[in-house]
Design an enzyme around this catalytic site. Structure first.
Site, PDB file in Angstrom:
ATOM      1  N   HIS A 220      -9.841   1.873   0.502  1.00  0.00           N
ATOM      2  CA  HIS A 220      -8.384   1.701   0.452  1.00  0.00           C
ATOM      3  C   HIS A 220      -7.994   1.199  -0.934  1.00  0.00           C
ATOM      4  O   HIS A 220      -8.291   0.063  -1.302  1.00  0.00           O
ATOM      5  CB  HIS A 220      -7.964   0.703   1.528  1.00  0.00           C
ATOM      6  CG  HIS A 220      -6.494   0.634   1.755  1.00  0.00           C
ATOM      7  ND1 HIS A 220      -5.575   1.288   0.956  1.00  0.00           N
ATOM      8  CD2 HIS A 220      -5.753  -0.031   2.698  1.00  0.00           C
ATOM      9  CE1 HIS A 220      -4.351   1.041   1.395  1.00  0.00           C
ATOM     10  NE2 HIS A 220      -4.437   0.242   2.445  1.00  0.00           N
TER      11      HIS A 220
ATOM     12  N   HIS B 174      -2.583   7.571   6.769  1.00  0.00           N
ATOM     13  CA  HIS B 174      -2.879   6.282   6.139  1.00  0.00           C
ATOM     14  C   HIS B 174      -4.281   5.836   6.551  1.00  0.00           C
ATOM     15  O   HIS B 174      -5.061   5.414   5.704  1.00  0.00           O
ATOM     16  CB  HIS B 174      -1.817   5.256   6.543  1.00  0.00           C
ATOM     17  CG  HIS B 174      -1.916   3.970   5.806  1.00  0.00           C
ATOM     18  ND1 HIS B 174      -1.888   3.894   4.430  1.00  0.00           N
ATOM     19  CD2 HIS B 174      -2.035   2.685   6.254  1.00  0.00           C
ATOM     20  CE1 HIS B 174      -1.988   2.625   4.055  1.00  0.00           C
ATOM     21  NE2 HIS B 174      -2.077   1.876   5.134  1.00  0.00           N
TER      22      HIS B 174
ATOM     23  N   CYS C  70       0.802  -1.225   0.000  1.00  0.00           N
ATOM     24  CA  CYS C  70       0.000   0.000   0.000  1.00  0.00           C
ATOM     25  C   CYS C  70       0.839   1.281   0.000  1.00  0.00           C
ATOM     26  O   CYS C  70       0.298   2.370  -0.143  1.00  0.00           O
ATOM     27  CB  CYS C  70      -0.949  -0.015   1.191  1.00  0.00           C
ATOM     28  SG  CYS C  70      -1.927  -1.520   1.257  1.00  0.00           S
TER      29      CYS C  70
ATOM     30  N   GLU D 264      -0.571   5.086  14.166  1.00  0.00           N
ATOM     31  CA  GLU D 264      -0.189   6.262  13.370  1.00  0.00           C
ATOM     32  C   GLU D 264      -0.412   7.549  14.155  1.00  0.00           C
ATOM     33  O   GLU D 264       0.416   8.462  14.110  1.00  0.00           O
ATOM     34  CB  GLU D 264      -0.987   6.298  12.070  1.00  0.00           C
ATOM     35  CG  GLU D 264      -0.565   7.416  11.136  1.00  0.00           C
ATOM     36  CD  GLU D 264      -1.228   7.344   9.772  1.00  0.00           C
ATOM     37  OE1 GLU D 264      -0.822   8.111   8.879  1.00  0.00           O
ATOM     38  OE2 GLU D 264      -2.156   6.533   9.598  1.00  0.00           O
TER      39      GLU D 264
END
Length: 412
Positions: free
Chosen positions: A339, A302, A162, A313
């Site tokens: 996503h 993200h 990703c 994160e």
């Protein structure tokens, strides 16, 4: 070192098939989720995704060539064509000085799935489509784009799950900065809404299974989040040497001023619980730009809507930015797009660039229940876009395998 700017954008997304409609849907807080139409989901745990709607590949690809393209490459050709046209990149350029760095995390998984299924259910004779391999490999989009426009500079596809397309953009930035090329078509594409893609991520327990409430299933930072929502599409950017852009009077959307690449070196699929890799990659990008952390206005995180990833994160952000973490905006546009895996970095880079140009922070939608493990003082831009003068925007993407990438944009 040369300065690098963005002079063209292109987008094929679950929220619209051009940059304008994508941005308008993003600011309106629109969910791109719908029940999957690409295959029968009867026996699958997850029955929804963020699909691209009303995409006409014949706009970008000759009908006679269509059978040679996996859908992932069709999306690539659409987004790249828009970006090239937007930048007027084919005029007055030495083709040997224009590169294509275009990524995909998985590549032509639909082609792979179909060809193996035909073999497995057939006579056992290896009668594969002669275009099986070229349709499947992740680098083919980069090759096809270069062939379409005769761009003969550096040409390849970084593959890092990703984080792939953020790495593609970062590599293009570095090559132009160091004079290896003058311009680059960069970005990424993904089309993994297939039986193998959905079934595989279901087996990992990575996908949301909120089938009765799919429009709000992608809910980063919400206490009830249960996994990410698969998205698909492609986004392209034209990066160019500033001197070249100014000489030809190009429209300049933003300047690229920093990038970072790190590894968690921790786990196959989970991030480091304290976000150490995430902290280091953001720090790298900011240091390269010679900025203080207090100069960052917006972070597009993200933020996949997974229980572990979102928290790690945000911990990294608080640890790196200190008190400034409470004065800047944070949002996850995956709450709307889903996503896009290998294309996530490209679509989120465009979200950052458009945010800078329109002085507007796109929201994190679908937030309903406060997660007590998340610092309540952070401005997560919940449920509604916020007006703000944005001079700098940072985009984060992280991939399975512990790959971390950040790219930093500044208002020009």
């Amino acid at each position: 070192m040369r300065r690098v700017v963005v002079t063209g954008l292109g987008a094929i997304t679950p929220l619209g098939n051009d940059t304008k409609s994508f941005w308008e849907s993003l600011i309106a807080g629109k969910s791109g989720a719908n029940l999957i139409t690409k295959f029968d989901t009867t026996h699958f745990k997850t029955k929804f995704a963020c699909e691209v709607k009303d995409f006409d590949a014949s706009t970008y690809i000759d009908a006679k060539e269509m059978s040679r393209f996996d859908p992932v490459a069709m999306y690539s050709m659409g987004a790249a064509a828009q970006a090239v046209e937007d930048a007027n990149l084919t005029e007055n350029f030495d083709p040997d000085r224009v590169g294509v760095i275009w990524s995909s995390g998985i590549g032509g998984i639909l082609t792979f799935q179909q060809e193996i299924a035909k073999f497995a259910t057939g006579s056992g004779n290896p009668r594969f489509n002669p275009f099986f391999i070229p349709k499947m490999i992740p680098d083919i989009s980069a090759g096809l784009i270069s062939m379409r426009y005769n761009f003969r500079g550096p040409n390849y596809a970084p593959v890092a799950a990703c984080a792939s397309s953020t790495i593609a953009i970062a590599q293009a930035y570095i090559y132009i900065k160091h004079g290896i090329m003058d311009a680059c078509v960069t970005g990424g594409s993904e089309m993994a809404i297939t039986e193998g893609g959905i079934g595989g991520f279901n087996a990992m327990r990575a996908l949301s299974e909120r089938n009765e409430d799919f429009l709000t299933a992608s809910r980063p930072f919400d206490a009830t989040r249960d996994g990410f929502v698969m998205g698909e599409g492609a986004c392209g950017l034209i990066l160019e040497d500033l001197e070249s852009a100014e000489k030809r009077g190009a429209k300049i959307y933003a300047e690229v001023i920093g990038s970072g690449l790190t590894a968690d070196a921790h786990h196959l699929t989970a991030p480091h619980p304290e976000g150490l890799g995430a902290l280091n990659v953001m720090k790298q990008a900011i240091l390269e730009a010679k900025l203080d952390v207090s100069e960052i206005d917006y972070v597009n995180v993200h933020g996949t809507s997974t229980p572990v990833g979102d928290v790690a994160e945000l911990k990294a952000i608080v640890n790196l930015f200190g008190s400034h973490a409470y004065h800047m905006n944070i949002s996850s546009t995956k709450s709307m797009t889903g996503h896009l895996l290998g294309a996530a970095g490209a679509i989120e880079a465009i979200a950052c660039i458009m945010a800078i140009n329109h002085s507007m922070i796109p929201p994190t939608i679908n937030h309903q229940v406060v997660d007590e493990s998340i610092d309540s003082k952070l401005n997560l831009t919940l449920n509604q876009a916020q007006k703000k003068d944005i001079k700098t925007a940072l985009s984060n993407t992280f991939g399975f395998g512990g790959h971390n990438a950040s790219i930093l944009f500044r208002k020009f």
